[in-house]
Scaffold this active site. Sequence first.
Site, PDB file in Angstrom:
ATOM      1  N   ASP A 103       0.834  -1.037  -0.043  1.00  0.00           N
ATOM      2  CA  ASP A 103      -0.073   0.031  -0.016  1.00  0.00           C
ATOM      3  C   ASP A 103       0.771   1.174   0.051  1.00  0.00           C
ATOM      4  O   ASP A 103       0.379   2.306   0.081  1.00  0.00           O
ATOM      5  CB  ASP A 103      -0.907   0.052   1.155  1.00  0.00           C
ATOM      6  CG  ASP A 103      -0.315  -0.160   2.753  1.00  0.00           C
ATOM      7  OD1 ASP A 103       0.893  -0.294   2.684  1.00  0.00           O
ATOM      8  OD2 ASP A 103      -0.938  -0.377   3.639  1.00  0.00           O
TER       9      ASP A 103
ATOM     10  N   LYS B 178      -1.014  -9.688   2.618  1.00  0.00           N
ATOM     11  CA  LYS B 178      -0.591  -9.052   3.661  1.00  0.00           C
ATOM     12  C   LYS B 178      -1.423  -8.041   4.483  1.00  0.00           C
ATOM     13  O   LYS B 178      -1.958  -7.390   4.007  1.00  0.00           O
ATOM     14  CB  LYS B 178       0.746  -8.474   3.547  1.00  0.00           C
ATOM     15  CG  LYS B 178       1.424  -8.110   4.728  1.00  0.00           C
ATOM     16  CD  LYS B 178       3.073  -7.767   4.383  1.00  0.00           C
ATOM     17  CE  LYS B 178       3.056  -6.329   3.755  1.00  0.00           C
ATOM     18  NZ  LYS B 178       2.438  -5.147   4.535  1.00  0.00           N
TER      19      LYS B 178
ATOM     20  N   GLU C 120       8.781  -4.750  10.587  1.00  0.00           N
ATOM     21  CA  GLU C 120       9.394  -3.574  10.133  1.00  0.00           C
ATOM     22  C   GLU C 120       9.792  -2.413  11.203  1.00  0.00           C
ATOM     23  O   GLU C 120       9.078  -2.115  12.478  1.00  0.00           O
ATOM     24  CB  GLU C 120       8.095  -2.779   9.350  1.00  0.00           C
ATOM     25  CG  GLU C 120       8.427  -1.300   8.879  1.00  0.00           C
ATOM     26  CD  GLU C 120       7.725  -0.617   7.930  1.00  0.00           C
ATOM     27  OE1 GLU C 120       7.877   0.238   7.597  1.00  0.00           O
ATOM     28  OE2 GLU C 120       6.745  -1.329   7.708  1.00  0.00           O
TER      29      GLU C 120
END
Length: 271
Positions: A51, A120, A189
């Site tokens: 995204d 995801k 992340e």
Amino acid sequence: MSVNKEIKRVSTAMLQAMKERQEKISMLTSYDYSMAKMVDNAGVDVILIGDSAANVFAGYETTLPITLDNMIYHAAAVARGTQRAMVLADLPFGSYQGSANEAYNAAVRMMKESGAHALKLEGGLEIIENIKKIISGGIPVCGHLGLTPQSINKFGNFGVRAKEEQEAAKLIDDALALQEAGCFAIVLEKIPAALAKTVTEKLAIPTIGIGAGPDCDGQVLVINDMLGMNADFKPKFMRYFANLHEQITTAVSNYVAEVKAVKYPNADEQY
């Protein structure tokens, strides 16, 4: 006589086998057919339609504005450009955080209309029932923990997550819950490398790091960033593998100059 060599598509089982034999997994984002084709031919294992298209393609400050229709469009273009890599698509903000049924319906739309192979989703225990519902329908799900950009307004910044003991403990609990729910992998992340190492060792499924150190089972970067197209973006974890910002700017400047000087097209470039 010609022989067509069959290209074997990367699957969730193949990624699991890579973790078990300690072969690192390569993942990059792509958002269009042409780039996906090049990335696939270069041998990347997984192509993520992130995204992050909201940032690098549409110019938004966050990933929040991109819609499910937008993501389906990008994912379908990428799917048409790949033969070997797994095509992994993000579900965008607002499409799966509500009820399990809403999440499942969004997931089915993405799979049917884009041709993606897996999805995801960002988040842990707070969306675990929604993830279970999607997986129960036969749709592979990759989790995403640590800095989850769809929650940027909650975090307030894009800094490193899980530096404190309480948040680190929650991240470990979330990772174990995602594995128990049936996720085939988890993106980690912008978390401390030591924590990413601990999570990777605790999990039987692969971890994919971005700003999470070298001990994850694989790595992912945004293609526009690692190619040096975003000259102003240089977080600590980023390595430029090319400088396309300079090369493209120079090429376009040369084109403009040749057109203005009536040097393009020349005698060999016309019919």
